[in-house]
Enzyme design. Structure first.
Site, PDB file in Angstrom:
ATOM      1  N   LEU A  65      -1.605  -0.540   1.335  1.00 22.91           N
ATOM      2  CA  LEU A  65      -1.758   0.879   0.657  1.00 22.91           C
ATOM      3  C   LEU A  65      -0.308   2.018   2.029  1.00 22.91           C
ATOM      4  O   LEU A  65      -0.333   1.551   3.064  1.00 22.91           O
ATOM      5  CB  LEU A  65      -2.747   1.676   0.867  1.00 22.91           C
ATOM      6  CG  LEU A  65      -4.172   0.985   0.392  1.00 22.91           C
ATOM      7  CD1 LEU A  65      -5.410   0.975   1.355  1.00 22.91           C
ATOM      8  CD2 LEU A  65      -4.010   0.838  -0.714  1.00 22.91           C
ATOM      9  N   ASP A  66       0.020   2.564   1.428  1.00 22.81           N
ATOM     10  CA  ASP A  66       0.910   3.678   2.122  1.00 22.81           C
ATOM     11  C   ASP A  66       0.233   4.153   2.952  1.00 22.81           C
ATOM     12  O   ASP A  66      -1.075   4.330   3.346  1.00 22.81           O
ATOM     13  CB  ASP A  66       1.345   4.917   1.206  1.00 22.81           C
ATOM     14  CG  ASP A  66       1.935   4.610   0.055  1.00 22.81           C
ATOM     15  OD1 ASP A  66       2.639   3.269  -0.334  1.00 22.81           O
ATOM     16  OD2 ASP A  66       2.108   5.113  -0.990  1.00 22.81           O
ATOM     17  N   LYS A  67       1.186   4.860   4.188  1.00 22.86           N
ATOM     18  CA  LYS A  67       0.516   4.685   5.397  1.00 22.86           C
ATOM     19  C   LYS A  67      -0.332   6.202   5.247  1.00 22.86           C
ATOM     20  O   LYS A  67      -1.243   5.822   6.774  1.00 22.86           O
ATOM     21  CB  LYS A  67       1.945   5.144   6.464  1.00 22.86           C
ATOM     22  CG  LYS A  67       1.299   5.905   8.054  1.00 22.86           C
ATOM     23  CD  LYS A  67       2.885   6.620   8.456  1.00 22.86           C
ATOM     24  CE  LYS A  67       2.036   6.598   9.597  1.00 22.86           C
ATOM     25  NZ  LYS A  67       3.464   7.449  10.109  1.00 22.86           N
ATOM     26  N   THR A  98      -1.965   6.751   2.873  1.00 23.48           N
ATOM     27  CA  THR A  98      -3.332   6.549   1.850  1.00 23.48           C
ATOM     28  C   THR A  98      -4.265   5.831   2.860  1.00 23.48           C
ATOM     29  O   THR A  98      -4.144   4.398   3.420  1.00 23.48           O
ATOM     30  CB  THR A  98      -2.612   5.737   0.477  1.00 23.48           C
ATOM     31  OG1 THR A  98      -1.480   6.627   0.163  1.00 23.48           O
ATOM     32  CG2 THR A  98      -3.828   5.843  -0.931  1.00 23.48           C
ATOM     33  N   ARG A 133       1.611   7.904  -7.162  1.00 22.42           N
ATOM     34  CA  ARG A 133       3.145   9.570  -6.511  1.00 22.42           C
ATOM     35  C   ARG A 133       3.416   9.539  -7.497  1.00 22.42           C
ATOM     36  O   ARG A 133       3.918  10.942  -7.860  1.00 22.42           O
ATOM     37  CB  ARG A 133       2.859   8.734  -5.246  1.00 22.42           C
ATOM     38  CG  ARG A 133       1.431   9.168  -4.156  1.00 22.42           C
ATOM     39  CD  ARG A 133       2.386   8.343  -2.856  1.00 22.42           C
ATOM     40  NE  ARG A 133       3.175   9.290  -2.265  1.00 22.42           N
ATOM     41  CZ  ARG A 133       4.097   8.960  -1.240  1.00 22.42           C
ATOM     42  NH1 ARG A 133       4.318   7.016  -0.431  1.00 22.42           N
ATOM     43  NH2 ARG A 133       4.690   9.693  -0.656  1.00 22.42           N
TER      44      ARG A 133
END
Length: 310
Positions: free
Chosen positions: A143-145, A147, A245
């Site tokens: 997961l992105d930082k 998110t 995104r």
């Protein structure tokens, strides 16, 4: 100023993947590190950037630009609070908070999820030197930082490979909750648009004609918010970097709080993107039992919804 080492070598292998050639030439680098260097434009083949899977054609001059940093090959355990939703000797399911980086990288070797996992599950360090783990240290997906939400992590190589197989076969169910700046034109829909590195800005992803297949399904949950915003449920059928995104921005409905693909100047006061991994389902790698987990919105995101309700 960050300094760099430049390594050059000529190879004559034809039909061999670029990342594998570099790993053979520079064995101190993991596969993940090599692929990151290539994707970040730090590798050139005969003066041109390329992609990890590119196959060489005859004699080629390869140049690799390596940042000079402290030794990051050893990931140190670090005790951090983790929201564990399930654990056994094979896997861990956790609820990642926003702001937590998943895996150590150049210039970011402490305070990551992997550091915390090693402190809680010391045996996972065995994967660091296991070539089969390919430097993944139990991480099956990311997961992105900024998110938050559910992730499954493998505690040993066998579980890692079994889970990776499920992700590749697209049998893992991943649902996200997102607040969009605009309501989609339809209540439900599927975005099928390939994604690759943005050729103009290498640190970003974009919808690119010859990119990797990427499919995102969306369904409207609620559109009773100020300025036409809408809450949606999204299902990922593929797992490309920044997929949700990029796809939401592609249809003109960027994620609230996303300053990279959405509005640079935010109007909500949110310090992160409004994107939360809310559901995760997969087969247990040892028993085969179907497991299903849900995660409620973090308090900060719920507060934003209440604030923006029209």
């Amino acid at each position: 100023m960050e300094s760099h080492n430049i390594v050059q070598f000529t190879v004559s292998e034809s039909g061999e993947r670029l990342d594998k050639i570099i790993i053979a030439q520079l064995p101190a680098l993991s596969r993940a590190q090599v692929q990151a260097l290539i994707k970040d434009g730090m590798v050139t083949v005969d003066g041109e950037t390329s992609k990890p899977s590119a196959k060489l054609k005859g004699e080629s001059l390869i140049q690799v630009t390596l940042p000079v940093v402290e030794d990051e090959s050893i990931i140190e355990p670090e005790s951090l609070d983790l929201d564990i939703r399930y654990e056994d000797e094979h896997i861990v399911v956790l609820n990642k908070p926003s702001g937590l980086v998943v895996h150590p990288g150049v210039g970011n070797v402490q305070g990551t999820l992997v550091n915390a996992l090693l402190a809680r599950y010391p045996e996972m360090i065995d994967m660091q030197d296991d070539p089969q783990a390919e430097g993944r240290m139990g991480i099956v997906h990311r997961l992105d930082k900024d998110t938050s939400g559910l992730m499954v992590v493998a505690r040993h190589v066998e579980a890692l490979y079994q889970l990776m197989g499920q992700f590749q076969a697209r049998t893992v169910e991943k649902y996200y909750t997102a607040l969009l700046e605009r309501r989609p034109k339809t209540n439900t829909g599927t975005i099928d648009a390939p994604i690759a590195r943005d050729p103009r800005q290498r640190k970003r992803m974009a919808v690119v004609r010859d990119g990797k297949p990427a499919v995102t399904e969306f369904e409207l949950i609620d559109d009773n918010f100020l300025d036409g915003r809408a809450l949606v449920c999204l299902r990922l059928h593929t797992g490309r970097t920044h997929q949700i995104r990029v796809h939401m921005a592609f249809i003109g409905c960027p994620v609230v709080g996303d300053i990279v693909y959405g509005y640079r100047k935010q109007r909500t006061g949110l310090k992160r993107q409004f994107l939360h991994a809310s559901e995760l389902a997969f087969d247990h790698p040892a028993t085969g039992e179907r497991l299903h987990f849900t995660s409620e919105l973090p308090v900060g995101l719920q507060n934003i919804l209440d604030k923006l309700r029209s």
